[in-house]
Design a protein around this motif. Structure first.
Motif, PDB file in Angstrom:
ATOM      1  N   ASP A   4       0.857  -1.181   0.000  1.00 51.91           N
ATOM      2  CA  ASP A   4       0.000   0.000   0.000  1.00 51.91           C
ATOM      3  C   ASP A   4       0.892   1.230   0.000  1.00 51.91           C
ATOM      4  O   ASP A   4       1.673   1.430   0.933  1.00 51.91           O
ATOM      5  CB  ASP A   4      -0.874  -0.041   1.256  1.00 51.91           C
ATOM      6  N   ALA A   5       0.828   2.054  -1.061  1.00 49.72           N
ATOM      7  CA  ALA A   5       1.730   3.196  -1.142  1.00 49.72           C
ATOM      8  C   ALA A   5       1.103   4.324  -1.941  1.00 49.72           C
ATOM      9  O   ALA A   5       0.188   4.116  -2.738  1.00 49.72           O
ATOM     10  CB  ALA A   5       3.051   2.784  -1.780  1.00 49.72           C
ATOM     11  N   GLU A   6       1.619   5.525  -1.723  1.00 51.75           N
ATOM     12  CA  GLU A   6       1.213   6.670  -2.540  1.00 51.75           C
ATOM     13  C   GLU A   6       2.227   6.864  -3.648  1.00 51.75           C
ATOM     14  O   GLU A   6       3.433   6.897  -3.410  1.00 51.75           O
ATOM     15  CB  GLU A   6       1.135   7.944  -1.707  1.00 51.75           C
ATOM     16  N   GLN A   7       1.728   6.987  -4.874  1.00 56.22           N
ATOM     17  CA  GLN A   7       2.590   7.259  -6.014  1.00 56.22           C
ATOM     18  C   GLN A   7       1.940   8.358  -6.861  1.00 56.22           C
ATOM     19  O   GLN A   7       1.005   9.011  -6.419  1.00 56.22           O
ATOM     20  CB  GLN A   7       2.829   5.981  -6.820  1.00 56.22           C
ATOM     21  N   VAL A   8       2.450   8.562  -8.059  1.00 56.98           N
ATOM     22  CA  VAL A   8       1.921   9.590  -8.950  1.00 56.98           C
ATOM     23  C   VAL A   8       1.287   8.929 -10.165  1.00 56.98           C
ATOM     24  O   VAL A   8       1.888   8.039 -10.780  1.00 56.98           O
ATOM     25  CB  VAL A   8       3.028  10.571  -9.402  1.00 56.98           C
ATOM     26  N   LEU A   9       0.067   9.330 -10.481  1.00 57.24           N
ATOM     27  CA  LEU A   9      -0.618   8.878 -11.688  1.00 57.24           C
ATOM     28  C   LEU A   9      -0.492   9.975 -12.738  1.00 57.24           C
ATOM     29  O   LEU A   9      -0.932  11.103 -12.530  1.00 57.24           O
ATOM     30  CB  LEU A   9      -2.097   8.600 -11.402  1.00 57.24           C
ATOM     31  N   CYS A  10       0.128   9.639 -13.840  1.00 57.54           N
ATOM     32  CA  CYS A  10       0.304  10.578 -14.957  1.00 57.54           C
ATOM     33  C   CYS A  10      -0.569  10.118 -16.113  1.00 57.54           C
ATOM     34  O   CYS A  10      -0.474   8.969 -16.555  1.00 57.54           O
ATOM     35  CB  CYS A  10       1.774  10.616 -15.375  1.00 57.54           C
ATOM     36  N   ARG A  11      -1.429  11.024 -16.597  1.00 52.99           N
ATOM     37  CA  ARG A  11      -2.306  10.719 -17.731  1.00 52.99           C
ATOM     38  C   ARG A  11      -1.951  11.613 -18.913  1.00 52.99           C
ATOM     39  O   ARG A  11      -1.875  12.834 -18.784  1.00 52.99           O
ATOM     40  CB  ARG A  11      -3.775  10.952 -17.363  1.00 52.99           C
ATOM     41  N   PHE A  12      -1.760  10.988 -20.072  1.00 50.65           N
ATOM     42  CA  PHE A  12      -1.550  11.709 -21.320  1.00 50.65           C
ATOM     43  C   PHE A  12      -2.831  11.584 -22.141  1.00 50.65           C
ATOM     44  O   PHE A  12      -3.221  10.477 -22.515  1.00 50.65           O
ATOM     45  CB  PHE A  12      -0.384  11.128 -22.120  1.00 50.65           C
ATOM     46  N   GLN A  13      -3.506  12.699 -22.415  1.00 49.06           N
ATOM     47  CA  GLN A  13      -4.745  12.691 -23.193  1.00 49.06           C
ATOM     48  C   GLN A  13      -4.460  13.364 -24.536  1.00 49.06           C
ATOM     49  O   GLN A  13      -4.056  14.524 -24.588  1.00 49.06           O
ATOM     50  CB  GLN A  13      -5.845  13.437 -22.444  1.00 49.06           C
ATOM     51  N   LEU A  14      -4.683  12.620 -25.622  1.00 49.68           N
ATOM     52  CA  LEU A  14      -4.321  13.120 -26.941  1.00 49.68           C
ATOM     53  C   LEU A  14      -5.142  12.420 -28.011  1.00 49.68           C
ATOM     54  O   LEU A  14      -5.972  11.559 -27.711  1.00 49.68           O
ATOM     55  CB  LEU A  14      -2.832  12.908 -27.196  1.00 49.68           C
ATOM     56  N   SER A  15      -4.917  12.802 -29.258  1.00 50.19           N
ATOM     57  CA  SER A  15      -5.582  12.176 -30.401  1.00 50.19           C
ATOM     58  C   SER A  15      -4.710  11.044 -30.929  1.00 50.19           C
ATOM     59  O   SER A  15      -3.477  11.136 -30.934  1.00 50.19           O
ATOM     60  CB  SER A  15      -5.805  13.211 -31.509  1.00 50.19           C
ATOM     61  N   ASN A  16      -5.359   9.985 -31.417  1.00 45.15           N
ATOM     62  CA  ASN A  16      -4.597   8.876 -31.983  1.00 45.15           C
ATOM     63  C   ASN A  16      -3.938   9.248 -33.311  1.00 45.15           C
ATOM     64  O   ASN A  16      -3.091   8.515 -33.811  1.00 45.15           O
ATOM     65  CB  ASN A  16      -5.494   7.643 -32.181  1.00 45.15           C
ATOM     66  N   PHE A  17      -4.311  10.396 -33.883  1.00 45.83           N
ATOM     67  CA  PHE A  17      -3.719  10.845 -35.144  1.00 45.83           C
ATOM     68  C   PHE A  17      -2.374  11.552 -34.938  1.00 45.83           C
ATOM     69  O   PHE A  17      -1.624  11.731 -35.895  1.00 45.83           O
ATOM     70  CB  PHE A  17      -4.674  11.783 -35.871  1.00 45.83           C
ATOM     71  N   ILE A  18      -2.083  11.991 -33.722  1.00 48.12           N
ATOM     72  CA  ILE A  18      -0.833  12.696 -33.466  1.00 48.12           C
ATOM     73  C   ILE A  18       0.308  11.686 -33.494  1.00 48.12           C
ATOM     74  O   ILE A  18       0.233  10.624 -32.873  1.00 48.12           O
ATOM     75  CB  ILE A  18      -0.879  13.427 -32.109  1.00 48.12           C
ATOM     76  N   ARG A  19       1.371  12.028 -34.215  1.00 48.01           N
ATOM     77  CA  ARG A  19       2.433  11.061 -34.455  1.00 48.01           C
ATOM     78  C   ARG A  19       3.767  11.535 -33.895  1.00 48.01           C
ATOM     79  O   ARG A  19       4.007  12.727 -33.678  1.00 48.01           O
ATOM     80  CB  ARG A  19       2.559  10.776 -35.958  1.00 48.01           C
ATOM     81  N   HIS A  20       4.622  10.572 -33.679  1.00 41.71           N
ATOM     82  CA  HIS A  20       6.022  10.818 -33.323  1.00 41.71           C
ATOM     83  C   HIS A  20       6.853  10.079 -34.353  1.00 41.71           C
ATOM     84  O   HIS A  20       7.021   8.862 -34.278  1.00 41.71           O
ATOM     85  CB  HIS A  20       6.327  10.314 -31.911  1.00 41.71           C
ATOM     86  N   GLY A  21       7.336  10.818 -35.335  1.00 40.97           N
ATOM     87  CA  GLY A  21       8.017  10.169 -36.449  1.00 40.97           C
ATOM     88  C   GLY A  21       7.027   9.362 -37.263  1.00 40.97           C
ATOM     89  O   GLY A  21       6.013   9.877 -37.727  1.00 40.97           O
ATOM     90  N   MET A  22       7.277   8.052 -37.388  1.00 42.27           N
ATOM     91  CA  MET A  22       6.438   7.196 -38.219  1.00 42.27           C
ATOM     92  C   MET A  22       5.368   6.450 -37.430  1.00 42.27           C
ATOM     93  O   MET A  22       4.583   5.713 -38.012  1.00 42.27           O
ATOM     94  CB  MET A  22       7.327   6.174 -38.967  1.00 42.27           C
ATOM     95  N   GLN A  23       5.337   6.622 -36.093  1.00 43.36           N
ATOM     96  CA  GLN A  23       4.380   5.861 -35.300  1.00 43.36           C
ATOM     97  C   GLN A  23       3.494   6.796 -34.491  1.00 43.36           C
ATOM     98  O   GLN A  23       3.848   7.968 -34.251  1.00 43.36           O
ATOM     99  CB  GLN A  23       5.112   4.897 -34.358  1.00 43.36           C
TER     100      GLN A  23
END
Length: 252
Positions: A4-23
């Motif tokens: 049982d521990a406290e940590q950080v939840l990071c959420r990235f909300q974006l469009s599936n069309f946004i790309r990084h290079g070829m993927q």
């Protein structure tokens, strides 16, 4: 064994069309989290929602290629989330990143714990006391509220009959909220303990639906009477978050 521990939840909300290079960018974020040795990352695909510009994203059954909202969720220690953001933020040009306190229960086989077991933790801690507050980002974060609404896919708007998730998103747009994402769960159960799961041969199943809305506290507070009006059966949660907002300078 339960940790049982406290940590950080990071959420990235974006469009599936946004790309990084070829993927797709969301795939690259998950691969980066894996390479950096984080505990795990989960991708949730929305089928209905709003862009930051206010236009509606909607899934179409027969469309081969379509733009949909995507969410990547990563939970880990603050320092490791900070390292991940250092890699991701230079490539994250449009969307929203939220950081929030996460009360985590980890179940593992074995009798002896490998990490400190914490007890008596206050899950409903304030943003100021959250580990997420100390995570450094390239942009100055804002304090905000994450509103999560848990309903069933077959639920309908009272008096009109259209899908309840659609009614909530449309009303969120009318209220000028920053955005809304609708997520469909593959399996779950509600207050009546009826289990719902996606079956290959079923055309329609009452699957669990989660609607997520992130905005300033006063705007979310003002929207709650609308939720009270529309939701007759379900679950609503409110969580304090830090919002890192990115807006594309180019019109869509």
């Amino acid at each position: 064994m339960k940790l049982d521990a406290e940590q950080v939840l990071c959420r990235f909300q974006l469009s599936n069309f946004i790309r990084h290079g070829m993927q797709p960018l969301y795939e690259w974020i998950v691969e980066t989290a894996h390479r950096e040795g984080l505990r795990g990352a989960t991708v949730l695909k929305g089928f209905y929602g709003l862009r930051p510009s206010g236009s509606v994203l909607e899934e179409h059954t027969w469309s081969v290629s379509q733009e949909l909202p995507v969410m990547v969720e990563v939970v880990d220690e603050a320092v490791r989330i900070e390292q991940l953001l250092g890699r991701v933020e230079p490539s994250f040009r449009e969307g929203v990143i939220t950081l929030e306190r996460a009360h985590v229960l980890i179940y593992r086989a074995g009798a002896e714990p490998t990490e400190t077991v914490l007890s008596g933790r206050n899950i409903l801690g304030t943003t100021a006391s959250s580990l997420a507050t100390g995570v450094r980002t390239m942009k100055v974060p804002e304090n905000g509220v994450l509103l999560r609404i848990f309903i069933g896919e077959n639920d309908r708007e009272p008096g009109r009959g259209r899908p309840l998730f659609e009614a909530i998103v449309r009303r969120a747009r009318e209220a000028h909220l920053a955005g809304a994402t609708v997520l469909r769960g593959p399996m779950g159960f509600g207050r009546h303990s009826r289990m719902h799961a996606a079956k290959l041969l079923e055309l329609s199943t009452d699957l669990p639906i989660v609607i997520e809305i992130v905005d300033a506290e006063e705007k979310v507070e003002a929207f709650l009477p609308v939720v009270d009006e529309l939701v007759t059966e379900g679950l609503v949660t409110l969580e304090a978050v830090r919002i890192v907002r990115y807006v594309s300078p180019e019109p869509r």
